[in-house]
Scaffold this active site. Structure first.
Site, PDB file in Angstrom:
ATOM      1  N   GLY A 197      36.449  30.178  54.722  1.00  0.00           N
ATOM      2  CA  GLY A 197      37.121  31.343  54.143  1.00  0.00           C
ATOM      3  C   GLY A 197      36.182  32.296  53.425  1.00  0.00           C
ATOM      4  O   GLY A 197      34.985  32.029  53.232  1.00  0.00           O
ATOM      5  N   ALA A 248      34.647  31.080  49.910  1.00  0.00           N
ATOM      6  CA  ALA A 248      33.571  30.100  50.093  1.00  0.00           C
ATOM      7  C   ALA A 248      32.265  30.808  50.444  1.00  0.00           C
ATOM      8  O   ALA A 248      31.212  30.543  49.851  1.00  0.00           O
ATOM      9  CB  ALA A 248      33.964  29.097  51.171  1.00  0.00           C
ATOM     10  N   LYS A 249      32.349  31.736  51.396  1.00  0.00           N
ATOM     11  CA  LYS A 249      31.119  32.393  51.859  1.00  0.00           C
ATOM     12  C   LYS A 249      30.558  33.349  50.809  1.00  0.00           C
ATOM     13  O   LYS A 249      29.364  33.399  50.563  1.00  0.00           O
ATOM     14  CB  LYS A 249      31.407  33.177  53.148  1.00  0.00           C
ATOM     15  CG  LYS A 249      31.555  32.276  54.364  1.00  0.00           C
ATOM     16  CD  LYS A 249      31.631  33.112  55.623  1.00  0.00           C
ATOM     17  CE  LYS A 249      32.949  32.858  56.303  1.00  0.00           C
ATOM     18  NZ  LYS A 249      33.250  33.630  57.461  1.00  0.00           N
ATOM     19  N   VAL A 300      44.808  20.332  56.873  1.00  0.00           N
ATOM     20  CA  VAL A 300      45.144  19.612  55.636  1.00  0.00           C
ATOM     21  C   VAL A 300      46.498  18.909  55.687  1.00  0.00           C
ATOM     22  O   VAL A 300      46.801  18.071  54.856  1.00  0.00           O
ATOM     23  CB  VAL A 300      45.093  20.526  54.388  1.00  0.00           C
ATOM     24  CG1 VAL A 300      43.687  20.987  54.109  1.00  0.00           C
ATOM     25  CG2 VAL A 300      46.047  21.696  54.526  1.00  0.00           C
ATOM     26  N   ASP A 343      39.861  30.518  36.363  1.00  0.00           N
ATOM     27  CA  ASP A 343      40.145  31.918  36.091  1.00  0.00           C
ATOM     28  C   ASP A 343      38.749  32.537  36.034  1.00  0.00           C
ATOM     29  O   ASP A 343      38.037  32.366  35.046  1.00  0.00           O
ATOM     30  CB  ASP A 343      40.875  32.064  34.756  1.00  0.00           C
ATOM     31  CG  ASP A 343      41.236  33.518  34.472  1.00  0.00           C
ATOM     32  OD1 ASP A 343      40.526  34.412  34.975  1.00  0.00           O
ATOM     33  OD2 ASP A 343      42.210  33.758  33.752  1.00  0.00           O
ATOM     34  N   HIS A 344      38.353  33.205  37.127  1.00  0.00           N
ATOM     35  CA  HIS A 344      36.934  33.593  37.216  1.00  0.00           C
ATOM     36  C   HIS A 344      36.525  34.549  36.095  1.00  0.00           C
ATOM     37  O   HIS A 344      35.351  34.666  35.772  1.00  0.00           O
ATOM     38  CB  HIS A 344      36.580  34.140  38.600  1.00  0.00           C
ATOM     39  CG  HIS A 344      37.267  35.424  38.935  1.00  0.00           C
ATOM     40  ND1 HIS A 344      38.516  35.464  39.499  1.00  0.00           N
ATOM     41  CD2 HIS A 344      36.897  36.706  38.777  1.00  0.00           C
ATOM     42  CE1 HIS A 344      38.874  36.710  39.673  1.00  0.00           C
ATOM     43  NE2 HIS A 344      37.909  37.494  39.247  1.00  0.00           N
ATOM     44  N   LYS A 360      32.876  34.960  32.996  1.00  0.00           N
ATOM     45  CA  LYS A 360      32.053  36.155  32.785  1.00  0.00           C
ATOM     46  C   LYS A 360      31.310  36.084  31.458  1.00  0.00           C
ATOM     47  O   LYS A 360      31.848  35.655  30.446  1.00  0.00           O
ATOM     48  CB  LYS A 360      32.926  37.414  32.839  1.00  0.00           C
ATOM     49  CG  LYS A 360      33.375  37.734  34.258  1.00  0.00           C
ATOM     50  CD  LYS A 360      33.877  39.146  34.352  1.00  0.00           C
ATOM     51  CE  LYS A 360      34.415  39.439  35.740  1.00  0.00           C
ATOM     52  NZ  LYS A 360      33.387  39.456  36.777  1.00  0.00           N
ATOM     53  N   ASP A 391      49.550  39.006  38.970  1.00  0.00           N
ATOM     54  CA  ASP A 391      48.192  38.942  39.500  1.00  0.00           C
ATOM     55  C   ASP A 391      47.138  39.028  38.395  1.00  0.00           C
ATOM     56  O   ASP A 391      46.083  38.415  38.495  1.00  0.00           O
ATOM     57  CB  ASP A 391      48.000  40.099  40.501  1.00  0.00           C
ATOM     58  CG  ASP A 391      46.735  39.958  41.325  1.00  0.00           C
ATOM     59  OD1 ASP A 391      46.475  38.835  41.809  1.00  0.00           O
ATOM     60  OD2 ASP A 391      45.999  40.956  41.488  1.00  0.00           O
ATOM     61  N   HIS A 398      44.393  36.388  33.558  1.00  0.00           N
ATOM     62  CA  HIS A 398      43.223  37.003  32.914  1.00  0.00           C
ATOM     63  C   HIS A 398      43.545  37.642  31.553  1.00  0.00           C
ATOM     64  O   HIS A 398      42.839  37.424  30.575  1.00  0.00           O
ATOM     65  CB  HIS A 398      42.615  38.085  33.810  1.00  0.00           C
ATOM     66  CG  HIS A 398      42.439  37.657  35.232  1.00  0.00           C
ATOM     67  ND1 HIS A 398      41.939  36.430  35.575  1.00  0.00           N
ATOM     68  CD2 HIS A 398      42.705  38.282  36.396  1.00  0.00           C
ATOM     69  CE1 HIS A 398      41.910  36.334  36.890  1.00  0.00           C
ATOM     70  NE2 HIS A 398      42.357  37.435  37.416  1.00  0.00           N
ATOM     71  N   LYS A 440      36.906  51.996  37.767  1.00  0.00           N
ATOM     72  CA  LYS A 440      36.934  50.537  37.632  1.00  0.00           C
ATOM     73  C   LYS A 440      36.359  50.181  36.265  1.00  0.00           C
ATOM     74  O   LYS A 440      35.320  50.714  35.861  1.00  0.00           O
ATOM     75  CB  LYS A 440      36.056  49.925  38.726  1.00  0.00           C
ATOM     76  CG  LYS A 440      35.993  48.406  38.725  1.00  0.00           C
ATOM     77  CD  LYS A 440      35.040  47.953  39.839  1.00  0.00           C
ATOM     78  CE  LYS A 440      34.699  46.491  39.748  1.00  0.00           C
ATOM     79  NZ  LYS A 440      35.773  45.622  40.208  1.00  0.00           N
TER      80      LYS A 440
HETATM   81  P1  NAP Z   1      40.798  32.886  53.283  1.00  0.00           P
HETATM   82  O1  NAP Z   1      39.608  33.716  53.605  1.00  0.00           O
HETATM   83  O2  NAP Z   1      42.109  33.232  53.928  1.00  0.00           O
HETATM   84  O3  NAP Z   1      40.436  31.372  53.619  1.00  0.00           O
HETATM   85  C1  NAP Z   1      41.413  30.370  53.766  1.00  0.00           C
HETATM   86  C2  NAP Z   1      40.734  29.109  54.234  1.00  0.00           C
HETATM   87  O4  NAP Z   1      41.710  28.099  54.430  1.00  0.00           O
HETATM   88  C3  NAP Z   1      40.019  29.273  55.561  1.00  0.00           C
HETATM   89  O5  NAP Z   1      38.808  28.552  55.490  1.00  0.00           O
HETATM   90  C4  NAP Z   1      40.982  28.636  56.560  1.00  0.00           C
HETATM   91  O6  NAP Z   1      40.219  28.180  57.649  1.00  0.00           O
HETATM   92  C5  NAP Z   1      41.535  27.513  55.709  1.00  0.00           C
HETATM   93  N1  NAP Z   1      42.841  27.024  56.160  1.00  0.00           N
HETATM   94  C6  NAP Z   1      43.986  27.731  56.311  1.00  0.00           C
HETATM   95  N2  NAP Z   1      44.990  26.918  56.716  1.00  0.00           N
HETATM   96  C7  NAP Z   1      44.462  25.664  56.819  1.00  0.00           C
HETATM   97  C8  NAP Z   1      44.996  24.392  57.172  1.00  0.00           C
HETATM   98  N3  NAP Z   1      46.288  24.225  57.508  1.00  0.00           N
HETATM   99  N4  NAP Z   1      44.176  23.332  57.142  1.00  0.00           N
HETATM  100  C9  NAP Z   1      42.876  23.460  56.791  1.00  0.00           C
HETATM  101  N5  NAP Z   1      42.315  24.637  56.455  1.00  0.00           N
HETATM  102  C10 NAP Z   1      43.103  25.733  56.458  1.00  0.00           C
HETATM  103  O7  NAP Z   1      41.083  32.833  51.719  1.00  0.00           O
HETATM  104  P2  NAP Z   1      40.036  33.104  50.520  1.00  0.00           P
HETATM  105  O8  NAP Z   1      39.979  34.563  50.278  1.00  0.00           O
HETATM  106  O9  NAP Z   1      38.767  32.369  50.777  1.00  0.00           O
HETATM  107  O10 NAP Z   1      40.812  32.492  49.281  1.00  0.00           O
HETATM  108  C11 NAP Z   1      40.910  31.102  49.032  1.00  0.00           C
HETATM  109  C12 NAP Z   1      41.655  30.890  47.736  1.00  0.00           C
HETATM  110  O11 NAP Z   1      40.966  31.528  46.691  1.00  0.00           O
HETATM  111  C13 NAP Z   1      43.059  31.468  47.692  1.00  0.00           C
HETATM  112  O12 NAP Z   1      43.846  30.647  46.886  1.00  0.00           O
HETATM  113  C14 NAP Z   1      42.880  32.820  47.004  1.00  0.00           C
HETATM  114  O13 NAP Z   1      44.054  33.237  46.336  1.00  0.00           O
HETATM  115  C15 NAP Z   1      41.798  32.458  46.013  1.00  0.00           C
HETATM  116  N6  NAP Z   1      40.977  33.583  45.581  1.00  0.00           N
HETATM  117  C16 NAP Z   1      40.159  34.244  46.461  1.00  0.00           C
HETATM  118  C17 NAP Z   1      39.356  35.262  46.017  1.00  0.00           C
HETATM  119  C18 NAP Z   1      38.414  35.990  46.941  1.00  0.00           C
HETATM  120  O14 NAP Z   1      37.604  36.775  46.421  1.00  0.00           O
HETATM  121  N7  NAP Z   1      38.460  35.782  48.225  1.00  0.00           N
HETATM  122  C19 NAP Z   1      39.375  35.635  44.658  1.00  0.00           C
HETATM  123  C20 NAP Z   1      40.212  34.943  43.787  1.00  0.00           C
HETATM  124  C21 NAP Z   1      40.995  33.922  44.261  1.00  0.00           C
HETATM  125  P3  NAP Z   1      40.813  27.925  59.129  1.00  0.00           P
HETATM  126  O15 NAP Z   1      41.553  29.160  59.517  1.00  0.00           O
HETATM  127  O16 NAP Z   1      39.596  27.661  59.951  1.00  0.00           O
HETATM  128  O17 NAP Z   1      41.686  26.732  59.009  1.00  0.00           O
END
Ligand code: NAP
Length: 482
Positions: A14, A17-18, A85, A176-177, A181, A234, A239, A340
């Site tokens: 996701g 992660a990256k 999962v 809570d990122h 900070k 949100d 926050h 911002k």
């Molecule tokens: P994302 O890009 O949509 O990633 C979701 C991940 O979950 C993907 O790796 C997807 O991979 C995997 N996934 C989905 N369904 C699955 C299943 N049934 N089994 C196993 N893996 C599954 O989301 P994200 O932006 O990384 O966000 C992740 C979390 O962090 C969320 O709760 C989001 O609210 C929170 N968050 C994100 C950010 C941000 O900056 N991105 C900031 C604050 C909070 P596959 O499709 O390969 O399964």
């Protein structure tokens, strides 16, 4: 700190992660906080090979590594397992891999699980980790969960119950990122390490506190999620209220996580029941800023064209404590605003003037984002023969993030988890109290007793937010639109 650990990331393919987790783990590795005794298991459904996963990690840290060899050596610690999962079979494979890596890296059975995926999966993951014996009571076992933690008190409580079936409260780290900070963590230093502020941080000297979380962007591609959430859930439930608790808390007995938490929880418990007249909601309409046209919120992709979701929220919280009774903690947060910026203004009481001219109140501003630092506005003498007053500002701005001296919030927070330090995470008692309050405001809004104000893009929200402060005899200190 134990740097011996197997980290399992759910949602390894996701965005979060990256963009955040791999770079943060790499910085910890580079600074020696993760040693050779660590490995990362990445899981998601897509069928990646170890080689491909390594290449994703290498790409994610490309700008941070000193050499390709260093990046590759780091990435060699990463293992991938394709995994749905919801599928029990896969947890059996995950346990085998976990055990194998534990031996290989001599990780002393220490385990860290990072749930970086949609919250609806958190419960099922926790349940399986327990039932399939991946959580086996050997070594430390810690769980990091991303926001949002529920969408109201009922869903948050249910999620909490599900997690508690596998982990104790002390093992759960709710991210809570903002709490990672630098300047938010500096609030302790500003408040408690300076006689100047320590003695006047109370209702006798502080008139009001103003918290702003402003975003210039709209909802972008997150319309689907945002339309179900809105600004209050949100940004405010987590926050804003976390930040408020750091500003309003009494001095903890010590800097230990237990003492800090105890004081924070007291603030949450003393938050006054909301009055409908103290909370404003708004939604951005279409408009033009500097010749560029912007669509309205309701025209954004994946947003209901009749949506009543707020893209702006503002209001006044009160904390019923000896220290801050009757002092308003104003907040505002919104999208498509002028600029911002995240900052706090502590507005001190107006002094009686002996100079024959009105004095501006002293204001301490804590800049959190995009610049970090603080400034203190004061009254000084204007240079010249005559005695007249002029405002002056003492400024301390750091560009620590740009220079790399200020760690990314995720790096800081993962470091804290490895140290078993939960100070900068949200405890369930805090989450519960904040949802109790937010649910009441949502209820008022759902009953449509409170209007949904439209506001122009590029503004600082609806006029009603300015009027609210005027009713308390205050003004927003930060006015980038003026
Ligand atoms: P994302 O890009 O949509 O990633 C979701 C991940 O979950 C993907 O790796 C997807 O991979 C995997 N996934 C989905 N369904 C699955 C299943 N049934 N089994 C196993 N893996 C599954 O989301 P994200 O932006 O990384 O966000 C992740 C979390 O962090 C969320 O709760 C989001 O609210 C929170 N968050 C994100 C950010 C941000 O900056 N991105 C900031 C604050 C909070 P596959 O499709 O390969 O399964």
């Amino acid at each position: 700190m134990s740097s011996k650990v197997i980290v399992t990331i759910f949602g390894a393919s996701g965005d979060l992660a990256k963009r955040k987790l791999y770079p943060s783990l790499f910085r910890l590795y580079k600074s020696g906080n993760l040693s050779k005794h660590f490995a990362v298991i990445g899981t998601a459904r897509r069928p990646w090979s170890k080689e491909y996963f390594e290449s994703v990690v290498v790409e994610a840290i490309a700008d941070l590594a000193d050499s390709p060899e260093q990046a590759q050596e780091f990435a060699s610690h990463f293992y991938y397992q394709s995994h749905d999962v919801q599928d029990t079979e896969h947890y059996i494979e995950l346990r085998k891999l976990q055990n194998q890596l534990n031996e290989q890296y001599q990780a002393e059975h220490n385990k860290l699980f990072f749930l970086s995926m949609a919250p609806q999966f958190f419960g099922t993951i926790a349940k399986h980790l327990k039932s399939e014996n991946i959580v086996d009571g050997k070594g430390f076992e810690r769980l990091i969960v991303e926001k949002p933690f529920g969408t109201d008190l009922a869903t948050a409580s249910q999620l909490n119950e599900e997690l508690l079936a596998a982990f104790d409260e002390e093992q759960i780290f709710r991210i809570d990122h903002y709490l990672g900070k630098e300047m938010i963590q500096s609030i302790f230093a500003i408040r408690f390490a300076n006689l100047l502020f320590e003695n006047i941080w109370n209702r006798d000297y502080i008139d009001n506190v103003q918290i702003t979380f402003a975003e210039k962007l709209g909802v972008e591609e997150r319309g689907g999620y945002y339309d179900q959430s809105g600004a209050l859930r949100d940004m405010v439930q987590n926050h804003t209220l976390q930040l408020l608790s750091l500003l309003a808390m009494d001095k903890p007995k010590s800097f230990s996580k237990e003492d800090i938490r105890a004081e924070k929880v007291k603030v949450f418990e003393r938050l006054v029941q909301p009055d409908k007249d103290d909370f404003i909601r708004g939604q951005y309409k279409s408009g033009t800023v500097k010749g560029k046209k912007y669509i309205s919120y309701r025209s954004e992709p994946n947003v209901n064209p009749d949506s009543m979701t707020e893209t702006f929220a503002s209001g006044a919280f009160f904390v019923n404590s000896e220290r801050f009774r009757d002092v308003p903690f104003f907040f505002r947060t919104g999208k498509r605003l002028t600029e911002k910026g995240t900052l706090v203004n502590i507005v001190f009481k107006q002094m009686e003037s002996i100079f024959g001219e009105e004095l501006a109140p002293n204001v301490l501003t804590i800049h959190i984002q995009p610049t970090e630092g603080f400034s203190l506005s004061m009254n000084g003498k204007e240079v010249g023969e005559r005695f007249s007053l002029a405002p002056l500002s003492l400024d301390y701005r750091t560009d620590a993030t740009a220079s790399g001296a200020s760690p990314d919030p995720y790096e800081k927070l993962i470091f804290d988890v490895l140290n078993n330090d939960s100070t900068n995470f949200s405890h369930w008692d805090e989450v519960r109290s904040s949802w109790e309050l937010i649910d009441q405001i949502e209820e008022l809004w759902r009953s449509n007793e409170v209007p949904l104000h439209e506001y122009p893009v590029g503004s600082m929200g609806p006029d009603a937010s300015f009027e609210l402060l005027r009713e308390f005899g205050a003004d927003w200190q930060w006015s980038p639109n003026k």
